[in-house]
Design a protein around this motif. Structure first.
Motif, PDB file in Angstrom:
ATOM      1  N   ALA A 254       7.161  32.040 -17.909  1.00  0.00           N
ATOM      2  CA  ALA A 254       7.697  33.087 -18.804  1.00  0.00           C
ATOM      3  C   ALA A 254       8.197  34.276 -17.988  1.00  0.00           C
ATOM      4  O   ALA A 254       9.231  34.865 -18.303  1.00  0.00           O
ATOM      5  CB  ALA A 254       6.619  33.520 -19.801  1.00  0.00           C
TER       6      ALA A 254
ATOM      7  N   ILE B 274      11.021  29.139 -20.881  1.00  0.00           N
ATOM      8  CA  ILE B 274      10.105  28.918 -22.008  1.00  0.00           C
ATOM      9  C   ILE B 274       9.437  27.541 -21.857  1.00  0.00           C
ATOM     10  O   ILE B 274      10.102  26.540 -21.561  1.00  0.00           O
ATOM     11  CB  ILE B 274      10.832  29.054 -23.371  1.00  0.00           C
TER      12      ILE B 274
ATOM     13  N   GLY C  99       4.543  36.228 -23.343  1.00  0.00           N
ATOM     14  CA  GLY C  99       5.089  35.151 -24.181  1.00  0.00           C
ATOM     15  C   GLY C  99       5.836  35.712 -25.381  1.00  0.00           C
ATOM     16  O   GLY C  99       6.939  35.247 -25.718  1.00  0.00           O
TER      17      GLY C  99
ATOM     18  N   LEU D 226       9.249  36.975 -24.480  1.00  0.00           N
ATOM     19  CA  LEU D 226      10.210  35.894 -24.258  1.00  0.00           C
ATOM     20  C   LEU D 226      10.670  35.297 -25.594  1.00  0.00           C
ATOM     21  O   LEU D 226      11.858  35.051 -25.814  1.00  0.00           O
ATOM     22  CB  LEU D 226       9.573  34.811 -23.371  1.00  0.00           C
TER      23      LEU D 226
END
Ligand code: SAM
Ligand code: SF4
Length: 520
Positions: free
Chosen positions: A422, A427, A482, A485
């Protein structure tokens, strides 16, 4: 398997041939007609003379940059498999600046076909009984240093509980030695057992389980493959080890089933005939001249395309690793260094542009980190390759020599890796939608080549990444990185498909609210 299992009651196992013992299996397992059919006139598609001619042609002269750029452009614009002579030109590039152009193009192609996703999976070793004598493998028959084991279905459930319930995996590569005890019926039963097992996620209590089981096993006859198709096998992986017939025969004794080069090289032709149209190729780098292997892989892919219009779903890049009771991995004259390994990946991405490329935890962290922008698309993490290793070892990184095939190089946990990816803008995808929606083999070849599949899968990557963060991430920092992203990815999806976006958002919000396994 003394008592009739649930699986045996359900499946029609009558067409699967049975063998009395290892000798009977060794003598009678190979079906010669299923080889001959795919080698018409006795001519093999791995044409040694052609490979040697391609290598010789580029051996003495430096690569012409204009020709190299032409080949890069062809690969990038068509996404079609290159001709062996084109791959040979790429192999002859020594100028670092020109190679960097190749690497950048490999990365662009990877993004066109797969976007910025890396697909996550885990290996699961089922058995190490083996009737073969591969000289580089710790599982080979007669290696007294290896403790033999076959997972029972209860032991398998315990493994799945850790993989799916504690680590958060959705996709497995199940690995099997070759032996009548663990032949097709056993493989099918293990696949079904994996799919049937459901556990609760540690953070949310959501139901979680394995959604795709890929298999790495010995070549099978068509009827056996049909059975695996029936039980929902994902990709069928068979590594050729080496395409060089002479070397192959020196590594695989003639008394063994694996000693039959033609049975192994036609394994995927039989898969396609049986409907198993996601197939995974690989060479065990270090056994033979890597240039020979790369060109042979291209010829293999082209032959499958010629017969079935479908090439390899994935290509793996295992390197020879030290194993118990053998010196071959240390003493082979063809071992490759990290530099060459990275080159091979770039050349393969350009040569078979649409294929998935797998780099496993055999590699050390530095090597895996380095090749993330060399075209690779799949990796494994929190891996344990001891039989019953996941449930026996509380410590994820613990390895035990006598129970595994070789030692792993990258022991990073899934959370460390997810975060690292990340931070690099990549991803982690736990998506398994493809084969469950029938998007396999020929159905996705065009979508891959035009880049449609990559974008489509991005949506599923976001949904499954959300699931994993909510169900398994332990450190709030992982969730924060996370989330950032995902936000960026959602914006990208909105721009790409504004009309469709409300549907995506609806599924995303449902996932945030606790729904699971939503996909497009
Ligand atoms: N028994 C099946 C077969 O050989 O096709 C499948 C399982 S076998 C354990 C899976 C793969 O492990 C082999 O195809 C080979 O490429 C790889 N392997 C064997 N020995 C190895 C070693 N010393 N280092 C790295 N990979 C190895
Ligand atoms: Fe058996 Fe496969 Fe190992 Fe060969 S590579 S000894 S067939 S497990």
């Amino acid at each position: 398997m003394g008592v009739e299992s649930e699986f045996q009651k359900m499946a029609d196992v009558s067409k699967i041939r049975k063998f009395r013992d290892a000798d009977d299996y060794r003598r009678n397992f190979v079906v010669q007609e299923e080889i001959d059919k795919y080698l018409p006139g006795g001519r093999h598609f791995i044409d040694e003379a052609e490979i040697n001619r391609c290598i010789a042609e580029v051996a003495e002269k430096p690569a012409d940059p204009a020709r190299v750029r032409e080949i890069i452009a062809k690969s990038e614009s068509t996404c079609e498999t290159l001709l062996p002579e084109e791959t040979a030109v790429l192999m002859s590039v020594t100028d670092p600046a020109l190679f960097e152009e190749m690497r950048a193009a490999a990365d662009r192609i990877k993004h066109k076909v797969y976007d910025n996703r890396i697909v996550m999976f885990a290996p699961l070793y089922m058995s190490n009984l083996c009737v073969n004598g591969c000289k580089y493998c710790g599982f080979r028959e007669g290696n007294a240093a290896q403790k033999r084991r076959v997972l029972t279905m209860d032991e398998l459930k315990a493994e799945v509980d850790v993989l799916a319930g504690r680590i958060g995996h959705k996709r497995l590569i199940a690995v099997y030695g070759e032996h009548p005890t663990t032949s097709t019926e056993y493989i099918a039963e293990t696949i079904e057992t994996c799919y049937a097992r459901q556990v609760k996620a540690p953070k949310t209590g959501a139901p979680v389980g394995i959604r795709r089981v890929n298999v790495n096993a010995a070549p099978l006859p068509v009827e056996d493959l049909r059975m695996l198709h029936e039980v929902g096998i994902g990709t069928f992986q068979v590594f050729q080890e080496t395409y060089n017939r002479k070397l192959y025969e020196s590594m695989h004794p003639s008394w063994s089933v694996k000693g039959n080069y033609d049975w192994r090289t036609t394994a995927f032709h039989r898969c396609m005939e049986a409907g198993v149209d996601d197939v995974g190729m690989g060479v065990l780098y270090g056994l033979c001249d890597w240039r020979y292997e790369v060109l042979a892989t291209v010829l293999h892919a082209r032959d499958l395309e010629r017969w079935f219009n479908i090439g390899p779903h994935t290509i793996s890049f295992p390197r020879l690793e030290p194993a118990s009771g053998t010196r071959v991995p240390e003493e082979s004259p063809w071992l490759i260094d990290d530099e060459t390994f990275a080159r091979i990946l770039v050349i393969m991405r350009l040569s078979v542009p649409y294929t998935g490329m797998i780099v496993t935890a055999r590699e050390r962290p530095e090597s895996r980190n380095r090749v993330l922008d060399h075209g690779m698309t799949q990796l494994d993490c929190s891996s344990n390759i001891a039989i019953k290793g996941y449930s026996d070892f509380a410590d994820e990184a613990q390895q035990e020599k006598t129970r595994q095939q070789f030692m792993l190089g990258d022991n990073r946990s899934i959370e460390t890796m997810v975060r690292y990816l990340a931070e690099r803008g990549i991803i982690t995808s736990f998506c398994t939608a493809g084969y469950r929606c029938g998007r396999t083999g020929g159905c996705i070849m065009d979508a891959l080549k035009t880049g449609r599949e990559g974008k489509f899968c991005k949506i599923n990557a976001v949904l499954t990444f959300r699931e994993w963060l909510d169900d398994f991430a332990k450190d709030p920092e992982t969730v924060r990185i996370g989330n950032a992203l995902i936000e960026k990815e959602l914006k990208g999806i909105e721009q790409w498909v504004p009309k469709f976006y409300p549907q995506v958002l609806k599924q995303y919000q449902a996932t945030c609210a606790g729904s699971r396994d939503l996909f497009f």
